[in-house]
Design a protein around this motif. Structure first.
Motif, short mmCIF file in Angstrom:
data_model
loop_
_atom_site.label_atom_id
_atom_site.label_comp_id
_atom_site.label_asym_id
_atom_site.label_seq_id
_atom_site.Cartn_x
_atom_site.Cartn_y
_atom_site.Cartn_z
N GLY A 220 46.40 31.87 37.83
CA GLY A 220 46.69 32.21 39.21
C GLY A 220 48.00 32.97 39.38
N SER A 221 48.76 33.11 38.32
CA SER A 221 50.08 33.74 38.42
C SER A 221 50.05 35.27 38.25
CB SER A 221 51.04 33.12 37.39
OG SER A 221 50.68 33.50 36.08
N PHE A 222 48.87 35.84 38.02
CA PHE A 222 48.77 37.30 37.86
C PHE A 222 47.37 37.76 38.26
CE2 PHE A 222 47.32 35.48 33.91
CZ PHE A 222 46.30 36.31 33.48
N GLU A 223 47.25 39.05 38.52
CA GLU A 223 45.96 39.62 38.94
C GLU A 223 45.40 40.64 37.94
OE1 GLU A 223 44.03 38.70 41.46
OE2 GLU A 223 45.49 37.12 41.84
N LEU B 252 43.72 42.82 35.15
CA LEU B 252 42.58 42.60 34.27
C LEU B 252 42.90 43.13 32.87
CD1 LEU B 252 39.68 43.72 36.62
CD2 LEU B 252 40.42 41.38 36.11
N LYS C 95 42.36 37.60 32.61
CA LYS C 95 41.26 37.82 33.55
C LYS C 95 40.57 39.09 33.08
CE LYS C 95 43.59 35.69 37.41
NZ LYS C 95 44.12 35.88 38.78
N SER D 135 37.54 34.39 33.37
CA SER D 135 38.88 34.02 32.91
C SER D 135 38.71 33.42 31.53
CB SER D 135 39.50 32.98 33.85
OG SER D 135 39.70 33.54 35.13
#
Length: 144
Positions: free
Chosen positions: A21-24, A26, A44, A111
């Motif tokens: 949850g700490s980064f987006e 890919l 991700k 993930s």
């Protein structure tokens, strides 16, 4: 090997969900911690990675959420032998043996957790042309 991407070892548990949850970004793994000379990385993923090979190390995959397909090429130095695909559902693990050309992909996104020797490149020792959405890295520290 540079220490700029090193995530220090911590004395507290790390929730994989919090790390993810700490980064987006890919295809841009984060180093959660280290085990001896190995990085524990989370990433991700969505769409296709790139065909690549790690000549001197196996690559361990664990699917935390979603589904991951890994296409594998058998035989030959260029990996031009027959192809097959393994599908990993949530909770599944798979090891790509050293020297095997492979391309991870996820149509709906996933993930994953990876276990690789520290300093291992995300695109291996040899690879096809790297698309812009794939981060060529040896891993980023959490929070980076």
């Amino acid at each position: 090997m540079s220490n700029e991407n090193v995530t220090p070892r911590v004395a507290e548990p790390i929730l994989l969900s919090a790390a993810l949850g700490s980064f987006e970004a890919l295809w841009s793994p984060r180093i959660v911690t280290r085990v001896n000379d190995y990085d524990v990385r989370v990433a991700k993923v969505a769409g296709e990675h790139v065909w690549h090979v790690h000549e001197d190390t196996d690559e361990f995959f664990l699917v935390v959420e979603g589904t991951l397909d890994i296409a594998l090429r058998d035989g030959g130095e260029s990996g031009d032998g027959g192809e097959r695909c393994v599908t990993l559902e949530r909770g599944a693990v798979f090891v790509v043996p050293r020297g095997v050309w492979h391309r991870p992909r996820s149509d709906r996104g996933a993930s994953i957790m990876l276990l690789e020797p520290s300093g291992t490149s995300t695109v291996g020792d040899a690879h096809d042309e790297v698309p812009g959405h794939v981060d060529v890295t040896t891993g980023h520290a959490l929070g980076a």
